[in-house]
Scaffold this motif. Structure first.
Motif: not given
Length: 434
Positions: A292-298, A311-318, A349-352
């Motif tokens: 689900l995170g990957g779908l939203l990140g895309g 930057w939002p995606l990097v922070l969402a990952m870490h 992690y999926g987002l990032g």
């Protein structure tokens, strides 16, 4: 459903319908990877191998994916891709059976690792052949129409492996089998399923006329090296390689110790979950959140572009990695709390990871983007392999709580490379139709 899918031969029950082989082909692509990278860790933990040895030796299993671009021309030059796919699936099925046979032996760790090495090389080679066959067997519009299908079934293989098979091993153990017998059954089931898939694809894969060995003349060999050299001549490639190697620096260390942490006893600093609980919390809930995170990140990247989203995606990952630090501190006894924490971490992690994939696409842009993207995947695997090798030793020295604190600090190199990477305006954003 798209018009391409509706017009496919599946509706008429055609013998070469993509529905007859695309889902099973990419399910088969996902299974050996999850066995080598995830199930091996949990199996060795159940069989009381130390965290240091688990992390070191299973991290080495990334190597075939690191050097995969170097031997990919062999798949082009020798035999058809259809033959490669079927032969490698039979080989992977045989390797799974061999793992089952090694487990009762006194030197099972060394012997099973050797078989996992063979399986890893077969799996990496299968990736090359399967992806190439997909491009040859489908028209352009079908390739686009079925890309979601292949991604979904690859993900289902991961959920089935990390969730269902881990749960099965735990169920067999709770019924009175030893861990050796439980994992023998799991590997035997996998071997039988994989041999059945190989036989299915031998019967059902189409035989496109374009699937023929490429000419092996000297010009092709020179072209391969020219393409390889062109990758390292790209503008900003040093920063690009640094990004590929360091973006997942924290996650590369966390990943190898996540399941041992969940399984370890309380007096060792772990959460003392059972295999069945790990299969549910990490292998099912966590992987669903990752998807689900990957779908939203895309969607975020397609809406706002990579430059604004990075930057939002990097922070969402870490940042969500803090849940492991929190769990190591309080040791929650509730499976619901653990599952929720893992869902948060995996969703982030999926987002990032979508941002990472888009940077790989950006680096690969140019006349040789397919080959250059393959090289990027090699650096991606190297970035996971090297940090993972020392992570078990480091955790043993620090304990789980301080190790997860280190994982948070280890995000600094990733943030530094994110600051250095140059993203063109609008890259990745879906433009409205004129």
């Amino acid at each position: 459903m798209s018009a391409s899918l509706q017009r496919s031969p599946a509706a008429a029950g055609g013998p070469r319908s993509p529905w007859a082989w695309v889902p099973s082909l990419y399910f088969a692509q996902g299974i050996p990877y999850v066995v080598v990278m995830t199930l091996s860790v949990i199996m060795y933990k159940n069989l009381e191998i130390s965290n240091t040895d688990i992390a070191l030796y299973t991290s080495w299993l990334y190597l075939p994916w690191v050097i995969k671009p170097l031997w990919s021309p062999l798949v082009e030059l020798m035999g058809t891709k259809r033959l490669w796919v079927v032969a490698l699936q039979f080989a992977i099925g045989a390797a799974l059976a061999m793992v089952a046979l090694t487990l009762p032996m006194s030197r099972f760790f060394q012997l099973s690792l050797a078989v996992f090495w063979l399986m890893a090389f077969a799996s990496a080679s299968h990736d090359i052949a399967a992806d190439g066959f997909y491009l040859l067997a489908l028209e352009k519009h079908e390739q686009a129409a079925y890309v979601g299908v292949r991604s979904t079934f690859y993900r289902l293989a991961n959920i089935g492996g990390q969730g269902g098979l881990v749960w099965l091993a735990g169920e067999l153990f709770e019924r009175g089998d030893s861990w050796v017998m439980a994992w023998q059954v799991v590997m035997a089931v996998l071997a039988g399923a994989f041999l059945a898939l190989a036989f299915w694809h031998w019967l059902r894969l189409p035989k496109p006329a374009s699937d023929a060995p490429a000419s092996g003349d000297g010009r092709q060999v020179r072209a391969f090296f020219d393409i390889f050299i062109a990758f390292f001549r790209k503008r900003g490639i040093v920063v690009g390689i640094g990004f590929l190697l360091l973006y997942r620096f924290p996650e590369a260390q966390l990943l190898k110790l996540a399941t041992p942490f969940l399984l370890d006893k309380l007096d060792a600093g772990g959460l003392a979950l059972t295999n069945k609980e790990v299969g549910l919390a990490y292998g099912t809930v966590g992987l669903t959140a990752l998807t689900l995170g990957g779908l939203l990140g895309g969607w975020v990247i397609s809406r706002f572009g990579l430059k604004k989203s990075l930057w939002p995606l990097v922070l969402a990952m870490h940042l969500p990695n803090v849940v492991f630090l929190a769990m190591a501190w309080v040791h929650p006894g509730s499976l619901w709390i653990v599952s929720g924490a893992l869902a948060v971490e995996q969703f982030g992690y999926g987002l990032g990871f979508t941002a990472y994939l888009m940077v790989m696409i950006l680096i690969a842009e140019g006349p040789h983007k397919t080959a250059h993207y393959a090289i990027c995947t090699g650096f991606m695997a190297l970035g996971m392999m090297i940090p993972g090798m020392w992570s078990g030793w480091l955790q043993t020295q620090l304990g789980y709580f301080h190790f997860f604190g280190w994982v948070l600090i280890a995000a600094v190199p990733s943030l530094l490379m994110t600051a250095l990477i140059k993203i063109p305006d609008g890259f990745g954003r879906k433009e409205p139709d004129a």
